[in-house]
Structures are given as C-alpha cells and as structure tokens.
Design a protein around this motif. Structure first.
Motif, PDB file in Angstrom:
ATOM      1  N   GLU A 119     -53.961  21.267 -23.403  1.00  0.00           N
ATOM      2  CA  GLU A 119     -54.391  22.610 -23.768  1.00  0.00           C
ATOM      3  C   GLU A 119     -54.874  22.672 -25.218  1.00  0.00           C
ATOM      4  N   THR A 120     -54.045  22.194 -26.141  1.00  0.00           N
ATOM      5  CA  THR A 120     -54.387  22.314 -27.561  1.00  0.00           C
ATOM      6  C   THR A 120     -55.205  21.132 -28.073  1.00  0.00           C
ATOM      7  N   GLN A 121     -55.230  20.036 -27.287  1.00  0.00           N
ATOM      8  CA  GLN A 121     -55.900  18.786 -27.665  1.00  0.00           C
ATOM      9  C   GLN A 121     -55.195  18.049 -28.805  1.00  0.00           C
ATOM     10  N   GLU A 122     -54.009  18.474 -29.161  1.00  0.00           N
ATOM     11  CA  GLU A 122     -53.244  17.735 -30.175  1.00  0.00           C
ATOM     12  C   GLU A 122     -52.845  16.366 -29.623  1.00  0.00           C
ATOM     13  N   VAL A 123     -53.021  15.313 -30.419  1.00  0.00           N
ATOM     14  CA  VAL A 123     -52.539  13.989 -30.023  1.00  0.00           C
ATOM     15  C   VAL A 123     -51.040  13.949 -30.299  1.00  0.00           C
ATOM     16  N   LEU A 124     -50.259  13.682 -29.254  1.00  0.00           N
ATOM     17  CA  LEU A 124     -48.808  13.791 -29.353  1.00  0.00           C
ATOM     18  C   LEU A 124     -48.136  12.466 -29.698  1.00  0.00           C
ATOM     19  N   MET A 125     -48.587  11.380 -29.085  1.00  0.00           N
ATOM     20  CA  MET A 125     -47.892  10.101 -29.242  1.00  0.00           C
ATOM     21  C   MET A 125     -48.740   8.985 -28.648  1.00  0.00           C
ATOM     22  N   LEU A 126     -48.358   7.757 -28.955  1.00  0.00           N
ATOM     23  CA  LEU A 126     -48.893   6.595 -28.253  1.00  0.00           C
ATOM     24  C   LEU A 126     -47.715   5.776 -27.763  1.00  0.00           C
ATOM     25  N   ALA A 127     -47.762   5.386 -26.488  1.00  0.00           N
ATOM     26  CA  ALA A 127     -46.728   4.513 -25.942  1.00  0.00           C
ATOM     27  C   ALA A 127     -47.398   3.527 -24.990  1.00  0.00           C
ATOM     28  N   TRP A 128     -46.598   2.738 -24.287  1.00  0.00           N
ATOM     29  CA  TRP A 128     -47.137   1.627 -23.503  1.00  0.00           C
ATOM     30  C   TRP A 128     -46.725   1.741 -22.045  1.00  0.00           C
ATOM     31  N   MET A 129     -47.593   1.288 -21.175  1.00  0.00           N
ATOM     32  CA  MET A 129     -47.275   1.217 -19.751  1.00  0.00           C
ATOM     33  C   MET A 129     -47.550  -0.194 -19.239  1.00  0.00           C
ATOM     34  N   ASN A 130     -46.724  -0.631 -18.268  1.00  0.00           N
ATOM     35  CA  ASN A 130     -47.101  -1.800 -17.481  1.00  0.00           C
ATOM     36  C   ASN A 130     -47.680  -1.290 -16.153  1.00  0.00           C
ATOM     37  N   ALA A 131     -48.082  -2.196 -15.288  1.00  0.00           N
ATOM     38  CA  ALA A 131     -48.750  -1.781 -14.048  1.00  0.00           C
ATOM     39  C   ALA A 131     -47.846  -0.879 -13.213  1.00  0.00           C
ATOM     40  N   GLN A 132     -46.561  -1.231 -13.172  1.00  0.00           N
ATOM     41  CA  GLN A 132     -45.662  -0.464 -12.315  1.00  0.00           C
ATOM     42  C   GLN A 132     -45.439   0.951 -12.862  1.00  0.00           C
ATOM     43  N   SER A 133     -45.321   1.076 -14.177  1.00  0.00           N
ATOM     44  CA  SER A 133     -45.104   2.418 -14.739  1.00  0.00           C
ATOM     45  C   SER A 133     -46.381   3.254 -14.629  1.00  0.00           C
ATOM     46  N   LEU A 134     -47.538   2.611 -14.718  1.00  0.00           N
ATOM     47  CA  LEU A 134     -48.798   3.346 -14.508  1.00  0.00           C
ATOM     48  C   LEU A 134     -48.883   3.830 -13.062  1.00  0.00           C
ATOM     49  N   GLN A 135     -48.552   2.942 -12.151  1.00  0.00           N
ATOM     50  CA  GLN A 135     -48.551   3.316 -10.733  1.00  0.00           C
ATOM     51  C   GLN A 135     -47.634   4.509 -10.489  1.00  0.00           C
ATOM     52  N   GLU A 136     -46.426   4.416 -11.060  1.00  0.00           N
ATOM     53  CA  GLU A 136     -45.449   5.498 -10.865  1.00  0.00           C
ATOM     54  C   GLU A 136     -45.953   6.810 -11.477  1.00  0.00           C
ATOM     55  N   THR A 137     -46.576   6.703 -12.667  1.00  0.00           N
ATOM     56  CA  THR A 137     -47.113   7.898 -13.328  1.00  0.00           C
ATOM     57  C   THR A 137     -48.173   8.573 -12.461  1.00  0.00           C
ATOM     58  N   LEU A 138     -49.078   7.764 -11.910  1.00  0.00           N
ATOM     59  CA  LEU A 138     -50.155   8.326 -11.087  1.00  0.00           C
ATOM     60  C   LEU A 138     -49.602   8.931  -9.798  1.00  0.00           C
ATOM     61  N   GLU A 139     -48.554   8.325  -9.270  1.00  0.00           N
ATOM     62  CA  GLU A 139     -47.995   8.811  -8.006  1.00  0.00           C
ATOM     63  C   GLU A 139     -47.141  10.069  -8.187  1.00  0.00           C
ATOM     64  N   THR A 140     -46.376  10.093  -9.287  1.00  0.00           N
ATOM     65  CA  THR A 140     -45.416  11.184  -9.457  1.00  0.00           C
ATOM     66  C   THR A 140     -45.918  12.297 -10.366  1.00  0.00           C
ATOM     67  N   GLY A 141     -46.912  11.992 -11.221  1.00  0.00           N
ATOM     68  CA  GLY A 141     -47.365  12.965 -12.202  1.00  0.00           C
ATOM     69  C   GLY A 141     -46.405  13.119 -13.373  1.00  0.00           C
ATOM     70  N   ARG A 142     -45.344  12.325 -13.382  1.00  0.00           N
ATOM     71  CA  ARG A 142     -44.402  12.315 -14.509  1.00  0.00           C
ATOM     72  C   ARG A 142     -44.721  11.117 -15.384  1.00  0.00           C
ATOM     73  N   MET A 143     -44.980  11.356 -16.667  1.00  0.00           N
ATOM     74  CA  MET A 143     -45.354  10.252 -17.562  1.00  0.00           C
ATOM     75  C   MET A 143     -44.189   9.266 -17.670  1.00  0.00           C
ATOM     76  N   THR A 144     -44.476   8.037 -17.250  1.00  0.00           N
ATOM     77  CA  THR A 144     -43.466   6.983 -17.189  1.00  0.00           C
ATOM     78  C   THR A 144     -43.989   5.782 -17.962  1.00  0.00           C
ATOM     79  N   PHE A 145     -43.326   5.489 -19.073  1.00  0.00           N
ATOM     80  CA  PHE A 145     -43.770   4.408 -19.943  1.00  0.00           C
ATOM     81  C   PHE A 145     -42.889   3.181 -19.736  1.00  0.00           C
TER      82      PHE A 145
END
Lengths: 120, 120
Positions: A25-51
């Motif tokens: 909404e505000t376009q503020e950059v909040l953070m940078l973190a890291w994902m592996n393939a499994q956490s990216l998969q989980e994020t896309l499936e659940t909509g919950r950011m999983t690093f």
C-alpha cells in the motif's frame, strides 16, 4: 504467458535467493530476507511469507512467534531471476527492533541518523 | 548521532552486501545489485551509484556505458547491517532490458505476467 517454474529461479550456492518485502500500500521497503525453494513454494501456496533463517538454519514463518504476520499480495521476480520482490501486507512492525521497517538508519554527511523509533 | 564506519557493514564471505535501489520520488523498487567496501565508499563520496559486478568481477558505475545514471539521494542501512537501501534518481530505465524496473515479471496463479515493456 508461461507457467512459473520454481527451478528457473537462480538460487545461490547456498540454495537461497534474496527477497525484498515492500508494503503493497505505502510502497515502503520493509526488509530483506532469504528464501530457499521450499520456503518460496510454501509462500506461494499459503500466501504467508515464509523465509529461510540463515542464523537458525530453519524455516521462518514471519510473525509466527511475534504475531507480526506478513501476507503476500504479489510476488515478482527480476530480469536475472536471482532476486524476488514481494508486495506484502504487514501486521505491525516488520523489524525485530519493533520498527515498521528494518531500514531505519540513514547515512547523512558521514553520520548515522535514526529515522524511526520502536513502536510502543 | 554517531559517525558511519564502513567497517561495521556486514559484508558476506565474498566481501559483498546487497543494495536495493528504490526511486526516491515514486518509491518504485528498481533493482538489486551488490557493493563491496570500495564501491560503497565511492558511492558515498561521489553520489554516483557504483556497484561491484559479480559476473565481470569489476566496478560497475551504473550508467557509465548506457547513460542510465543512478544518483544517490540517501543511503540507508538495515538493523542487521547486512543490507543497504539506496533512494535514487534514475535516468531512463534501470534494467538492462530497457525497462524502468528489473522486477517486471509477476507470478499470478502460477503464471508469469509481464508488467511492463521495454522503453522505445
């Protein structure tokens, strides 16, 4: 249009890709973190950011202990396919210091300036 | 306030730190690239965004060949001191594909969607 194939993401030699979280909404950059393939998969499936927590070497479901949940609005990938930009809805502060954004320190004329205070 | 000491930045085992470039005016996230200590020093001194190219293993003064110069407005550092956020003025496209932002591909319902076209 083509299907998104997670194996086309260029994970680094530790199997990780950097992910920028930006407030949708505000376009503020909040953070940078890291994902592996499994956490990216989980994020896309659940909509919950999983690093992937590099310090704990474990999945890090953002907000799981703090309640400061980050919900995915839209995932984007860059031209080189080695970085992700997540537009998110962030409940409360994103930063572990209780500030909205992790990027609360500016460098001005060689001095560090704090831009925000921890939320009460 | 304290002085900014470049040795307190947590560069990774390759001596690099990720840097997010964000348009200072529109807040659009343009790209992510990497800096080593010397390129960060040069960026802070000159105000010209200067990265370290991992593919070429050389300094990358953004816009030097393309003219698509990126000028630093404000450098910020995150809570862990292992990531930088640069608010910038970008001349023309930031992306080598001639798009304003490198993050022009969205992942929607398992499909890749192109959000912008190369500038003419």
């Amino acid at each position: 249009m083509k299907s998104f194939d997670i194996t086309t993401v260029k994970f680094n030699d530790q199997g990780l890709v950097p992910v920028i979280s930006q407030d949708a909404e505000t376009q503020e950059v909040l953070m940078l973190a890291w994902m592996n393939a499994q956490s990216l998969q989980e994020t896309l499936e659940t909509g919950r950011m999983t690093f992937w927590s590099r310090s704990r070497q474990a999945f890090w479901r953002k907000g799981e202990s703090s309640g400061h949940v980050q919900t995915l609005v839209e995932m984007r990938i860059d031209c080189d396919r080695d970085c992700l930009l997540a537009l998110v809805e962030q409940v409360g502060p994103a930063c572990h210091t209780n500030r909205r954004s992790c990027f609360y320190t500016a460098i001005r004329d060689g001095q560090e300036v704090e831009l925000s205070q921890p939320e009460a």
